[in-house]
Design an enzyme around this catalytic site. Structure first.
Site, PDB file in Angstrom:
ATOM      1  N   SER A   1       0.840  -1.192   0.000  1.00 48.17           N
ATOM      2  CA  SER A   1       0.000   0.000   0.000  1.00 48.17           C
ATOM      3  C   SER A   1       0.884   1.255   0.000  1.00 48.17           C
ATOM      4  O   SER A   1       1.748   1.401  -0.855  1.00 48.17           O
ATOM      5  CB  SER A   1      -0.958  -0.042   1.201  1.00 48.17           C
ATOM      6  OG  SER A   1      -1.931   0.971   1.125  1.00 48.17           O
TER       7      SER A   1
ATOM      8  N   GLU B   1      -1.180  -3.325  -7.908  1.00 45.57           N
ATOM      9  CA  GLU B   1      -2.448  -3.568  -7.231  1.00 45.57           C
ATOM     10  C   GLU B   1      -2.987  -2.226  -6.747  1.00 45.57           C
ATOM     11  O   GLU B   1      -2.261  -1.230  -6.691  1.00 45.57           O
ATOM     12  CB  GLU B   1      -2.261  -4.519  -6.044  1.00 45.57           C
ATOM     13  CG  GLU B   1      -1.282  -4.041  -4.978  1.00 45.57           C
ATOM     14  CD  GLU B   1      -1.862  -3.075  -3.969  1.00 45.57           C
ATOM     15  OE1 GLU B   1      -3.112  -3.083  -3.780  1.00 45.57           O
ATOM     16  OE2 GLU B   1      -1.102  -2.299  -3.371  1.00 45.57           O
TER      17      GLU B   1
ATOM     18  N   HIS C   1      -4.865  -5.528  -1.453  1.00 42.30           N
ATOM     19  CA  HIS C   1      -5.546  -5.329  -0.178  1.00 42.30           C
ATOM     20  C   HIS C   1      -6.541  -6.468   0.055  1.00 42.30           C
ATOM     21  O   HIS C   1      -7.748  -6.269   0.205  1.00 42.30           O
ATOM     22  CB  HIS C   1      -6.250  -3.974  -0.178  1.00 42.30           C
ATOM     23  CG  HIS C   1      -5.313  -2.807  -0.175  1.00 42.30           C
ATOM     24  ND1 HIS C   1      -4.518  -2.480  -1.254  1.00 42.30           N
ATOM     25  CD2 HIS C   1      -5.034  -1.896   0.786  1.00 42.30           C
ATOM     26  CE1 HIS C   1      -3.800  -1.409  -0.965  1.00 42.30           C
ATOM     27  NE2 HIS C   1      -4.101  -1.030   0.275  1.00 42.30           N
TER      28      HIS C   1
END
Length: 299
Positions: free
Chosen positions: A101, A195, A265
């Site tokens: 992230s 992602e 996630h």
């Protein structure tokens, strides 16, 4: 066994029980734990102000007990610190830096300084989950113990071939915002994995165009897409979903685009080198990735 350092360079958490669960879980596996003071800090949405979070990174780099430095969570915050982080010091610290992230920002700067890290589980969402993913823990342990792992993905595609290159990537939003800055790795012939969460397909496409127009995608041998869930289709999307976007990109971009990589996630995630080496092979109906921490060339 390793010594894990938990620290909070980005967002804060309200429930300290996740830290306790994560520490207990790793101790049960025989690892030692160092808990940084930043885990208890909060300043609006951040785990302390900028100076405090920068200090947490510096403490991790300097602590000779710590072998593996794991971020508490993502969110936002590391972009504020980019011009203040001593990335050569982090790269020479001899530690494995682990997260995903927002942590992509730190990993990108680290790779620019010659350091390899791990795109993998974090304290709050993974090690500290009430019911952690056995898949995630297994693949993390394999990378930690052996420095290599592999995965085979059944997903529709048309590309056939084999390439070897630097494996790197992370969160798409973070990488797109680094494009054109000194902290964007200049990877030639790489295998890029991406992602994101809560981004509709048109925004994903727009960020990929940013990477294309700045020359990043043109220097890669392949693009691997992980999980991009968490968004709600809007009325104006009119059927333009993730699959439609991928179909368009495969026609527009001159590199293989493969889907289904278990990262993001989500509960079940691989632990991938950020700057290591990988061999990507594709045959009819499936593709495989064999990867290791060692790099094959300097950037």
């Amino acid at each position: 066994m390793a010594c894990f350092g938990f620290f909070a360079p980005s967002g804060f958490i309200r429930d300290q029980q996740v830290v306790e669960r994560a520490a207990a879980r790793l101790r049960e596996l025989g690892h030692a734990i160092v808990l940084d003071e930043s885990l208890l800090c909060c300043d609006t949405r951040f785990a302390g102000d900028d100076d405090m979070r920068l200090a947490s990174i510096e403490r991790m780099a300097a602590d000779t007990r710590v072998d593996v430095a794991v971020a508490l969570r993502g969110g936002y915050g590391l972009s504020r610190l980019l011009d203040r982080i001593d990335f050569p010091r982090l790269a020479s610290s001899g530690k494995l830096w682990v997260g995903h992230s927002d942590f992509t920002v730190l990993q990108s700067g680290l790779l620019c300084a010659g350091g390899v890290s791990l795109h993998g589980p974090m304290v709050a969402s993974d090690f500290g989950a009430e019911a952690p993913s056995a898949f995630t823990l297994e693949h993390f342990a394999r990378m930690l113990e052996t420095g290599r792992d592999a995965v085979r993905v059944d997903a529709p595609h048309t590309w056939r071939g084999e390439v070897t290159g630097t494996l790197w990537g992370g969160n798409l939003s973070m990488l797109a915002h680094l494009a054109g800055t000194p902290w964007m790795p200049d990877v030639e012939g790489g295998i890029l994995y991406l992602e994101d969460i809560a981004e509709p397909p048109f925004r994903i496409e727009r960020m990929l165009h940013q990477l294309q127009f700045t020359g990043v995608l043109g220097r890669q041998q392949a693009l691997l897409l992980g999980d991009f869930g968490g968004y709600r289709p809007g009325a104006t999307d009119n059927g333009f979903d993730f699959d439609a976007m991928v179909d368009y990109l495969r026609q527009r971009f001159e590199l293989p685009i493969l889907t289904g990589l278990p990262i993001g996630h989500v509960a079940d995630k691989l632990t991938l080198p950020f700057g290591g080496t990988a061999v990507l092979e594709s045959d009819e109906g499936a593709w495989s990735l064999d990867y290791r921490l060692e790099r094959i060339s300097n950037l």
